[in-house]
Scaffold this motif. Structure first.
Motif, PDB file in Angstrom:
ATOM      1  N   GLY A 213       0.816  -1.217   0.000  1.00  0.00           N
ATOM      2  CA  GLY A 213       0.000   0.000   0.000  1.00  0.00           C
ATOM      3  C   GLY A 213       0.848   1.265   0.000  1.00  0.00           C
ATOM      4  N   TRP A 214       0.417   2.257   0.773  1.00  0.00           N
ATOM      5  CA  TRP A 214       1.126   3.550   0.792  1.00  0.00           C
ATOM      6  C   TRP A 214       2.530   3.415   1.357  1.00  0.00           C
ATOM      7  N   LYS A 215       2.752   2.405   2.194  1.00  0.00           N
ATOM      8  CA  LYS A 215       4.076   2.243   2.798  1.00  0.00           C
ATOM      9  C   LYS A 215       5.129   1.952   1.744  1.00  0.00           C
ATOM     10  N   LYS A 216       4.686   1.359   0.635  1.00  0.00           N
ATOM     11  CA  LYS A 216       5.629   0.950  -0.405  1.00  0.00           C
ATOM     12  C   LYS A 216       6.436   2.146  -0.925  1.00  0.00           C
ATOM     13  N   LEU A 217       5.783   3.283  -1.064  1.00  0.00           N
ATOM     14  CA  LEU A 217       6.478   4.483  -1.558  1.00  0.00           C
ATOM     15  C   LEU A 217       7.645   4.837  -0.650  1.00  0.00           C
ATOM     16  N   TYR A 218       7.386   4.840   0.671  1.00  0.00           N
ATOM     17  CA  TYR A 218       8.454   5.176   1.605  1.00  0.00           C
ATOM     18  C   TYR A 218       9.531   4.087   1.608  1.00  0.00           C
ATOM     19  N   LEU A 219       9.082   2.814   1.607  1.00  0.00           N
ATOM     20  CA  LEU A 219      10.033   1.696   1.628  1.00  0.00           C
ATOM     21  C   LEU A 219      11.014   1.789   0.460  1.00  0.00           C
ATOM     22  N   ILE A 220      10.518   2.149  -0.720  1.00  0.00           N
ATOM     23  CA  ILE A 220      11.392   2.219  -1.892  1.00  0.00           C
ATOM     24  C   ILE A 220      12.298   3.455  -1.808  1.00  0.00           C
ATOM     25  N   TYR A 221      11.725   4.591  -1.418  1.00  0.00           N
ATOM     26  CA  TYR A 221      12.515   5.815  -1.290  1.00  0.00           C
ATOM     27  C   TYR A 221      13.678   5.617  -0.313  1.00  0.00           C
ATOM     28  N   ALA A 222      13.442   4.883   0.768  1.00  0.00           N
ATOM     29  CA  ALA A 222      14.438   4.753   1.844  1.00  0.00           C
ATOM     30  C   ALA A 222      15.288   3.496   1.719  1.00  0.00           C
ATOM     31  N   LEU A 223      15.321   2.880   0.534  1.00  0.00           N
ATOM     32  CA  LEU A 223      16.008   1.586   0.375  1.00  0.00           C
ATOM     33  C   LEU A 223      17.521   1.764   0.219  1.00  0.00           C
ATOM     34  N   CYS A 224      18.203   2.038   1.342  1.00  0.00           N
ATOM     35  CA  CYS A 224      19.666   2.161   1.312  1.00  0.00           C
ATOM     36  C   CYS A 224      20.302   0.787   1.534  1.00  0.00           C
ATOM     37  N   ASP A 225      21.628   0.698   1.454  1.00  0.00           N
ATOM     38  CA  ASP A 225      22.328  -0.595   1.607  1.00  0.00           C
ATOM     39  C   ASP A 225      21.903  -1.333   2.867  1.00  0.00           C
ATOM     40  N   GLU A 226      21.932  -0.597   3.988  1.00  0.00           N
ATOM     41  CA  GLU A 226      21.727  -1.233   5.287  1.00  0.00           C
ATOM     42  C   GLU A 226      20.273  -1.659   5.472  1.00  0.00           C
ATOM     43  N   THR A 227      19.337  -0.788   5.047  1.00  0.00           N
ATOM     44  CA  THR A 227      17.923  -1.126   5.153  1.00  0.00           C
ATOM     45  C   THR A 227      17.585  -2.321   4.274  1.00  0.00           C
ATOM     46  N   PHE A 228      18.176  -2.333   3.081  1.00  0.00           N
ATOM     47  CA  PHE A 228      17.976  -3.495   2.215  1.00  0.00           C
ATOM     48  C   PHE A 228      18.444  -4.769   2.914  1.00  0.00           C
ATOM     49  N   SER A 229      19.626  -4.707   3.531  1.00  0.00           N
ATOM     50  CA  SER A 229      20.179  -5.898   4.174  1.00  0.00           C
ATOM     51  C   SER A 229      19.235  -6.451   5.221  1.00  0.00           C
ATOM     52  N   ILE A 230      18.735  -5.570   6.096  1.00  0.00           N
ATOM     53  CA  ILE A 230      17.853  -6.045   7.162  1.00  0.00           C
ATOM     54  C   ILE A 230      16.522  -6.513   6.584  1.00  0.00           C
ATOM     55  N   ASN A 231      15.916  -5.706   5.745  1.00  0.00           N
ATOM     56  CA  ASN A 231      14.605  -6.069   5.225  1.00  0.00           C
ATOM     57  C   ASN A 231      14.647  -7.301   4.340  1.00  0.00           C
ATOM     58  N   TYR A 232      15.801  -7.566   3.729  1.00  0.00           N
ATOM     59  CA  TYR A 232      15.899  -8.792   2.950  1.00  0.00           C
ATOM     60  C   TYR A 232      16.173  -9.993   3.850  1.00  0.00           C
ATOM     61  N   ALA A 233      17.076  -9.821   4.806  1.00  0.00           N
ATOM     62  CA  ALA A 233      17.578 -10.975   5.564  1.00  0.00           C
ATOM     63  C   ALA A 233      16.706 -11.343   6.760  1.00  0.00           C
ATOM     64  N   VAL A 234      15.976 -10.381   7.315  1.00  0.00           N
ATOM     65  CA  VAL A 234      15.237 -10.653   8.549  1.00  0.00           C
ATOM     66  C   VAL A 234      13.738 -10.704   8.268  1.00  0.00           C
ATOM     67  N   ARG A 235      13.075 -11.743   8.727  1.00  0.00           N
ATOM     68  CA  ARG A 235      11.621 -11.837   8.637  1.00  0.00           C
ATOM     69  C   ARG A 235      11.007 -11.322   9.926  1.00  0.00           C
TER      70      ARG A 235
END
Lengths: 237, 108
Positions: A102-124
């Protein structure tokens, strides 16, 4: 407590511990960035504006030197694209995870830096915690650490009362740990070795300032050439 | 640089960043099925990316001058050892970082 509020709070509480390594890393890196911008002659608001508008550490450092050089819009834009190109890989890896946010997707993509990607990819998100809010808070916390570090550095302008030398190793350690986890998840290690090998080879060949783009090209080429065997390995897990 | 030129420079950096972050999501919309090749990349890329990021963090370490990359090597080994032993991301990162700080501040 209402259901929605409880859901949000649970996600925040679950997300925070995973971001602590980034808290350490970003405070130090953000501070050195803030100090660097101030000692380069810019006001408090220049690094702060860039921290919000760009939110990408390496480019923000380079942007300070761009602002000191003569105005060169085309060159600036191309250099920025090259420095940030690795985000394309993060987007491709997160296509599935960020679906239906939903609307969160816009922020999630805007803020997708190296470190955020690592956590959001690796941690459920843990059982019972909303995945969308969890990833949202990982992203938001990470960005707030960067902003806080930048603000501190830009405000203090160089006077840090204790030695933080080496504290930014937290970032390296974080990637090492995630790399290890990823390594052990796979029965074959082709993709991990392709990443390590390409980066090492290109670093040796092109030097520290120009090796990322060649590394990405190598990784893409090898993953494409070896798709058959790698895909069989991925399916076999 | 004038103020306008500064604003344009920062805006261009921001625009380039937004393009690299949003492009995959714009090209592959959730309404249409993602091509098989891109789905494959989505699964195969992350392990390669983390390998690349580890090297990226170490890109300015010089093997031939200063401490020859020894503190980095030792601290990575310590991080990995703690992680294989306890399997706690936070503990491994904290342990490795403190060890590295001791090395660069007092030993090397």
């Amino acid at each position: 407590m209402s259901g929605q509020k409880g859901k949000i709070r649970r996600a925040l509480t679950a997300a925070f511990p995973h971001t602590i390594p980034i808290l350490a890393g970003f405070l130090v890196l953000g501070m050195s960035y803030g100090v660097y911008a101030r000692t380069s002659g810019f006001s408090f608001w220049v690094p702060m504006t860039m921290a919000v508008a760009i939110f990408g550490g390496s480019l923000e450092f380079v942007a300070v030197s761009m602002l000191l050089a003569p105005f060169a819009p085309v060159q600036t834009f191309l250099a920025a694209l090259m420095i940030q190109a690795r985000h394309l890989f993060y987007g491709i890896s997160m296509l599935e995870r960020y679906k239906g946010m939903g609307w969160k997707k816009l922020y999630l993509i805007y803020a997708l830096c190296d470190e955020t990607f690592s956590i959001n990819y690796a941690v459920r998100a843990p059982e019972g915690v909303d995945e969308g809010w969890f990833m949202f808070f990982v992203s938001l916390l990470d960005q707030s650490y960067w902003l806080a570090g930048t603000a501190l550095g830009a405000a203090l302008g160089g006077v840090i009362p204790f030695s933080t030398e080496g504290l930014d190793f937290a970032m390296t350690a974080l990637f090492v740990v995630i790399f290890l986890d990823q390594w052990q998840k796979e029965s074959r290690h082709w993709t991990a070795l392709i990443g390590l090998g390409s980066a090492l080879a290109c670093l040796t060949a092109f030097g520290p300032d120009d090796f990322l783009i060649p590394t990405m090209v190598c990784i893409l080429a090898l993953l494409t050439l070896l798709r058959g065997p790698i895909e069989r390995g991925l399916d076999g897990q | 640089m004038t103020l306008t030129q500064r604003i344009v420079t920062i805006a261009l950096c921001a625009l380039a960043t937004l393009i690299t972050r949003f492009l995959p999501f714009l090209v592959f919309s959730p309404q249409r099925p993602t091509p098989k090749y891109i789905q494959y990349l989505g699964k195969a890329l992350p392990a390669a990316i983390f390998g690349m990021l580890v090297i990226y963090c170490l890109k300015n370490v010089s093997l031939f001058t200063g401490s020859h990359g020894l503190p980095e090597l030792l601290a990575i080994a310590a991080t990995a050892a703690i992680h294989l032993w306890k399997r706690q991301m936070l503990l491994s990162v904290a342990g490795g970082t403190v060890f590295y700080m001791i090395l660069v501040q007092w030993v090397f």
